[in-house]
Write an enzyme that holds these catalytic residues in place. Structure first.
Site, PDB file in Angstrom:
ATOM      1  N   TYR A   1       0.812  -1.212   0.000  1.00 53.14           N
ATOM      2  CA  TYR A   1       0.000   0.000   0.000  1.00 53.14           C
ATOM      3  C   TYR A   1       0.846   1.263   0.000  1.00 53.14           C
ATOM      4  CZ  TYR A   1      -4.741  -1.690   0.200  1.00 53.14           C
ATOM      5  OH  TYR A   1      -5.944  -2.232  -0.131  1.00 53.14           O
TER       6      TYR A   1
ATOM      7  N   LYS B   1      -1.256  23.994 -17.767  1.00 51.58           N
ATOM      8  CA  LYS B   1      -0.358  24.921 -17.067  1.00 51.58           C
ATOM      9  C   LYS B   1       1.096  24.454 -17.139  1.00 51.58           C
ATOM     10  CE  LYS B   1      -3.034  28.115 -15.510  1.00 51.58           C
ATOM     11  NZ  LYS B   1      -2.826  29.454 -16.085  1.00 51.58           N
TER      12      LYS B   1
ATOM     13  N   LYS C   1       3.543  26.069 -15.353  1.00 53.79           N
ATOM     14  CA  LYS C   1       4.276  26.594 -14.179  1.00 53.79           C
ATOM     15  C   LYS C   1       5.041  25.512 -13.399  1.00 53.79           C
ATOM     16  CE  LYS C   1       4.333  31.039 -13.191  1.00 53.79           C
ATOM     17  NZ  LYS C   1       4.672  31.719 -14.371  1.00 53.79           N
TER      18      LYS C   1
ATOM     19  N   GLN D   1       8.102  24.769 -15.248  1.00 56.50           N
ATOM     20  CA  GLN D   1       9.085  25.860 -15.146  1.00 56.50           C
ATOM     21  C   GLN D   1       9.810  25.807 -13.799  1.00 56.50           C
ATOM     22  OE1 GLN D   1       7.540  29.820 -15.955  1.00 56.50           O
ATOM     23  NE2 GLN D   1       5.886  28.934 -17.173  1.00 56.50           N
TER      24      GLN D   1
ATOM     25  N   GLY E   1       0.168 -13.026  -1.133  1.00 58.55           N
ATOM     26  CA  GLY E   1      -0.102 -12.082  -0.063  1.00 58.55           C
ATOM     27  C   GLY E   1       0.542 -12.557   1.220  1.00 58.55           C
TER      28      GLY E   1
ATOM     29  N   CYS F   1       1.050 -18.487  -5.170  1.00 61.53           N
ATOM     30  CA  CYS F   1       1.769 -18.415  -3.902  1.00 61.53           C
ATOM     31  C   CYS F   1       0.817 -18.583  -2.715  1.00 61.53           C
ATOM     32  CB  CYS F   1       2.600 -17.140  -3.839  1.00 61.53           C
ATOM     33  SG  CYS F   1       4.010 -17.327  -2.736  1.00 61.53           S
TER      34      CYS F   1
ATOM     35  N   ARG G   1       7.693 -17.681   2.417  1.00 60.97           N
ATOM     36  CA  ARG G   1       8.353 -18.230   3.594  1.00 60.97           C
ATOM     37  C   ARG G   1       7.857 -19.649   3.890  1.00 60.97           C
ATOM     38  NH1 ARG G   1       7.574 -13.432   6.190  1.00 60.97           N
ATOM     39  NH2 ARG G   1       9.558 -12.598   5.488  1.00 60.97           N
TER      40      ARG G   1
ATOM     41  N   HIS H   1       5.752 -17.170  -8.492  1.00 59.54           N
ATOM     42  CA  HIS H   1       5.089 -15.959  -8.990  1.00 59.54           C
ATOM     43  C   HIS H   1       5.288 -15.853 -10.502  1.00 59.54           C
ATOM     44  CE1 HIS H   1       3.859 -13.982  -5.244  1.00 59.54           C
ATOM     45  NE2 HIS H   1       4.908 -14.590  -4.716  1.00 59.54           N
TER      46      HIS H   1
ATOM     47  N   GLU I   1       3.704 -14.295 -12.625  1.00 59.01           N
ATOM     48  CA  GLU I   1       3.404 -12.972 -13.199  1.00 59.01           C
ATOM     49  C   GLU I   1       4.664 -12.162 -13.501  1.00 59.01           C
ATOM     50  OE1 GLU I   1       2.845 -13.958 -10.116  1.00 59.01           O
ATOM     51  OE2 GLU I   1       2.836 -12.344  -8.625  1.00 59.01           O
TER      52      GLU I   1
HETATM   53  N1  GLN Z   1       2.649 -15.470   2.954  1.00 57.88           N
HETATM   54  C1  GLN Z   1       2.992 -16.663   2.240  1.00 57.88           C
HETATM   55  C2  GLN Z   1       4.394 -17.142   2.581  1.00 57.88           C
HETATM   56  O1  GLN Z   1       5.175 -16.386   3.101  1.00 57.88           O
HETATM   57  C3  GLN Z   1       2.846 -16.452   0.750  1.00 57.88           C
HETATM   58  C4  GLN Z   1       3.718 -15.381   0.199  1.00 57.88           C
HETATM   59  C5  GLN Z   1       3.284 -14.876  -1.129  1.00 57.88           C
HETATM   60  O2  GLN Z   1       2.146 -15.056  -1.534  1.00 57.88           O
HETATM   61  N2  GLN Z   1       4.173 -14.207  -1.822  1.00 57.88           N
HETATM   62  O3  GLN Z   1       4.743 -18.265   2.351  1.00 57.88           O
END
Ligand code: GLN
Length: 535
Positions: free
Chosen positions: A43, A175, A177, A180, A347, A374, A463, A509, A511
């Site tokens: 965040y 604008k 400004k 500038q 998360g 994850c 983790r 991950h 992504e």
């Molecule tokens: N919180 C979980 C862990 O630490 C998953 C971590 C995550 O989704 N990046 O294993």
């Protein structure tokens, strides 16, 4: 200032120079004091991007990698914390014996060394400086830039300043400004921008460009419009049309009509192909992402991009229903009943767990395509253990001080034949499994058909692990299949569900590896499954 698109602009400069056959490297200098963003809240700072080597870095590295397909590494990311850590370590070793350490030259020298390190291997080193002109933390960086432009000379170094032209609706006027003022502030520190890239939501007239050029000591052609785009992948072509790469080449004396023609062809070929994918896909679908940091778009930057790429792979526009796992428990089924796919992303800690588990249950029972990432995989394991195998106390050590830890802390495993270990009470950072790890995939599995390969390397940042040593029988009863395992066979990497057309989750991950020109197979496969589901 932040959110203006410096990262995308730096990535675009890189991509346009690549289209002109130059090799590039992109680095980021972040003036904040943290060593890295690893411990910052999404965040506060948006997503933490993970590089292949495990470096936890600013989300702008995601733009660099996606736009240019280069692979960034720890040596590309600098923060004030890192500089001081290094300088103070040297001081303790006695390297500065006899002298006092000062911002100029000791800190500024480190910044200059960082920028120049490895320059001989590429044609262009592009360095993005985070923050806003005038920030106290940023001063040593601007001083280092001032010195560099003198050390190297303008023929080998140029400064691009990204500014904002606010539009005042009541006066119907853009604008100049703020531009500038920030240029003046830069000039007072001895830095003269060579190009001003003007971010604006409205068209910038020649009058405004002339005004900026005059007041900021800048050639008119070097005042370049950087207008809002409906999709970031339209930006390279837009900035090219506005003259950005041409003016960069002019600055460095590498401009020619012939190279211009060639560049035009290359850039059109590459980036216009994406314009169709962005503007006129033939299909569309809607998926839900159920996560905890929904309120800030930047918190899921790479995920959102990978979903877009998954759409590109299927000639489809993907609408995302962002479901805030912290708020909507009573409405969850309502929110999910019109989507063709459900994704639970990564998360940390237990916030929103009940909603995420309810969403996973909904996907499992209604045979809706599901992708877990994850934490999303860990929760999918917990959901099936609780609701299919009947182990109601199934949980993760991360969430609870007692229960059946089907997700637990594992202190060692082998990677590349070498024993790796960690302790749960170690540094927050050092207790994570970070960066690239190999995964072996079971032939004939859904994962195998998606990846088309028996081995894959993905980036990690977590983790806790699935405790297959202790709970193999429960997982069997819960109809879970672990179709991807770590190299030594000890850590589950990919899980699937028997009796479901598309239910797959990964401890990694994916992504971070998805690219607009090479959508990640898991996202491409997930969107394809969503399109099949909706019929
Ligand atoms: N919180 C979980 C862990 O630490 C998953 C971590 C995550 O989704 N990046 O294993």
């Amino acid at each position: 200032m932040s959110s203006l698109g410096k990262g995308v602009a730096a990535a675009t400069v890189g991509a346009l120079l690549q289209s002109r056959n130059y090799s590039i490297r992109i680095k980021k200098l972040d003036p904040y004091i943290n060593i890295d963003p690893g411990t910052m809240s999404p965040y506060k700072h948006g997503e933490v991007f993970v590089m292949g080597d495990g470096c936890e870095a600013d989300l702008d590295f995601g733009h660099y990698e996606r736009f240019t397909d280069i692979k960034c590494s720890a040596g590309d990311s600098l923060t004030t914390g890192k500089i001081y850590e290094k300088v103070l370590a040297k001081e303790r070793c006695g390297d500065y014996l006899g002298s006092d350490i000062q911002v100029i030259p000791h800190i500024t020298d480190e910044i200059k060394n960082f920028i120049l390190n490895g320059h001989e291997n590429v044609d262009f080193m592009i360095c993005e400086i985070g923050g806003t002109v005038g920030d106290i933390e940023g001063l040593p960086y601007l001083e280092a830039i001032r010195q560099l432009t003198i050390d190297l000379g303008k023929s080998k170094c140029m400064c691009i300043h990204l500014t904002y032209l606010p539009y005042i609706r009541a006066a119907e006027e853009l604008k100049t400004k703020p531009t500038q003022h920030s240029v003046r502030q830069l000039q007072s520190m001895g830095v003269q921008p060579d190009i001003i890239l003007c971010r604006s939501e409205k068209n910038i007239t020649d009058d405004i460009k002339t005004k900026i050029s005059r007041l900021c000591s800048m050639k008119l052609e070097n005042v370049i419009a950087a207008l809002d785009a409906e999709n970031i992948y339209l930006i390279p072509h837009m900035y090219h049309r506005a003259g950005l790469d041409r003016q960069i080449c002019r600055h460095f004396g590498i401009f020619s009509e012939k190279s211009e023609e060639q560049a035009e062809k290359e850039i059109n070929k590459k980036w216009i192909s994406l314009e169709h994918a962005v503007r006129a896909p033939s299909k569309s679908t809607k998926i839900a992402v159920v996560g905890k940091y929904i309120k800030l778009k930047d918190a899921y930057m790479s995920l959102a991009q990978a979903i877009v790429h998954g759409g590109f792979a299927n000639d489809a526009k993907v609408e995302v229903e962002w479901v805030d796992a912290k708020e909507n428990f009573s409405e969850i089924e309502d929110r999910l009943k019109n989507v063709a796919g459900i994704l639970v992303p990564g998360g940390f800690d237990s916030g929103g767990t009940d909603v995420k588990i309810a969403a996973i249950k909904f996907a499992r029972e209604n045979k809706i395509p599901f992708l877990g990432i994850c934490l999303g995989m860990q929760l999918a394991v917990i959901e099936s253990c609780r609701n299919v195998a009947g182990i109601t106390a199934a949980t993760s050590r991360e969430f609870s001080t007692d229960g059946e830890y089907v997700i637990d802390f594992m202190d060692s495993w082998y990677a590349n034949g070498v024993l790796e270990s960690r302790t749960i009470c170690g540094h927050k950072g050092s207790s994570m499994r970070l960066g690239n790890y190999l995964c072996k995939i079971t032939p004939g599995s859904l994962a195998h058909s998606i990846y088309g390969s028996a081995e894959v390397t993905e980036r990690h940042r977590h983790r806790f692990e699935v405790n297959i040593k202790k709970y193999a029988e429960v997982f069997e009863k819960a109809a879970l299949v672990f179709s991807g395992m770590s190299e030594d066979g000890s850590l589950p990497e990919i899980m699937e569900l028997r009796n479901h057309p598309f239910f797959i989750a990964t401890q990694a991950h994916p992504e971070f590896r998805s690219r607009p020109f090479a959508p990640h197979p898991l996202f491409a496969g997930f969107i394809a499954a969503a399109l099949r589901y909706q019929g």
